[in-house]
Write a protein that holds these residues in place. Sequence first.
Motif, short mmCIF file in Angstrom:
data_model
loop_
_atom_site.label_atom_id
_atom_site.label_comp_id
_atom_site.label_asym_id
_atom_site.label_seq_id
_atom_site.Cartn_x
_atom_site.Cartn_y
_atom_site.Cartn_z
N VAL A 1 14.34 15.79 29.68
CA VAL A 1 14.09 15.04 30.92
C VAL A 1 13.44 13.73 30.49
O VAL A 1 12.46 13.74 29.74
N ILE A 2 14.01 12.62 30.94
CA ILE A 2 13.50 11.30 30.56
C ILE A 2 12.96 10.61 31.80
O ILE A 2 13.70 10.36 32.76
N LYS A 3 11.66 10.34 31.77
CA LYS A 3 10.99 9.66 32.89
C LYS A 3 11.60 8.28 33.08
O LYS A 3 11.74 7.52 32.13
N ASN A 4 11.99 7.96 34.31
CA ASN A 4 12.60 6.67 34.67
C ASN A 4 13.81 6.34 33.79
O ASN A 4 14.07 5.18 33.48
N GLY A 5 14.57 7.36 33.43
CA GLY A 5 15.71 7.18 32.54
C GLY A 5 17.04 7.00 33.23
O GLY A 5 18.08 7.00 32.58
N ALA A 6 17.05 6.84 34.55
CA ALA A 6 18.31 6.70 35.28
C ALA A 6 18.07 5.89 36.54
O ALA A 6 16.94 5.58 36.90
N VAL A 7 19.17 5.55 37.21
CA VAL A 7 19.11 4.91 38.52
C VAL A 7 20.04 5.66 39.46
O VAL A 7 21.04 6.23 39.03
N GLY A 8 19.69 5.66 40.73
CA GLY A 8 20.53 6.29 41.73
C GLY A 8 21.89 5.62 41.80
O GLY A 8 22.01 4.41 41.60
N ALA A 9 22.92 6.40 42.09
CA ALA A 9 24.30 5.90 42.07
C ALA A 9 24.54 4.76 43.05
O ALA A 9 25.25 3.81 42.73
N VAL A 10 23.97 4.82 44.22
CA VAL A 10 24.18 3.78 45.23
C VAL A 10 22.93 2.94 45.43
O VAL A 10 22.98 1.71 45.45
N SER A 11 21.78 3.59 45.56
CA SER A 11 20.53 2.87 45.86
C SER A 11 20.03 2.06 44.68
O SER A 11 19.28 1.11 44.85
N LYS A 12 20.41 2.45 43.49
CA LYS A 12 19.92 1.84 42.24
C LYS A 12 18.41 2.02 42.08
O LYS A 12 17.77 1.31 41.32
N ALA A 13 17.84 3.00 42.80
CA ALA A 13 16.42 3.32 42.67
C ALA A 13 16.19 3.97 41.31
O ALA A 13 16.96 4.85 40.88
N VAL A 14 15.15 3.56 40.62
CA VAL A 14 14.82 4.13 39.32
C VAL A 14 14.34 5.57 39.52
O VAL A 14 13.52 5.85 40.39
N THR A 15 14.87 6.47 38.70
CA THR A 15 14.53 7.88 38.79
C THR A 15 14.65 8.50 37.40
O THR A 15 15.06 7.85 36.45
N ASP A 16 14.28 9.76 37.29
CA ASP A 16 14.34 10.45 36.00
C ASP A 16 15.76 10.89 35.69
O ASP A 16 16.58 11.08 36.60
N SER A 17 16.04 11.08 34.41
CA SER A 17 17.35 11.59 34.00
C SER A 17 17.18 12.96 33.34
O SER A 17 16.09 13.31 32.87
N ILE A 18 18.26 13.72 33.34
CA ILE A 18 18.28 15.03 32.68
C ILE A 18 19.57 15.12 31.88
O ILE A 18 20.61 14.59 32.30
#
Length: 163
Positions: free
Chosen positions: A117-134
């Motif tokens: 799990v990577i903290k702030n390692g992704a963005v939402g598909a539409v919102s582009k909000a920064v979020t964690d990745s798995i």
Amino acid sequence: MKKYIYILSLFVLTLSSCKKDEVVGGTAVEEMSGDWWVKFERVDDKGVVELPFGNYYPLSTYNTSDNSPSLMWLDDQNAYYGLKAKVNVDYSGKTFVATDAEELYYGVTVTIKNGKVIKNGAVGAVSKAVTDSIAFDAVYSDSPGKTYRYRGYHRTKFSGDDH
């Protein structure tokens, strides 16, 4: 006399109801838990095949009933392939693995490798909000020689990011 008993009763009730609220804490694997949207692909001797055609599927990660800091559940709610198994957690590194773990939907075993799990390692598909990745790889006992790569992002709760 009744008046004094009544006042004393109210006073005792008031004092007994003035308790401090307990602080509610999180779970032992809180920073690795939640709802995720993942894609997965199959890797075998023929190469990489995305399954099925790039769709996102739900995945949940959550604590075990004993709230162990070294275990958590991976659960795709039986959405596609079926994955519900306990994995070993290194909470400080936000990594997880399992070897021949019991998979509860289909009664097979699963080996989980490279779980992270990577903290702030992704963005939402539409919102582009920064979020964690798995991300993790899974090998199921009923599909020897095939590795399933799961990759995704933590649910942002923006409706456009829900699949």
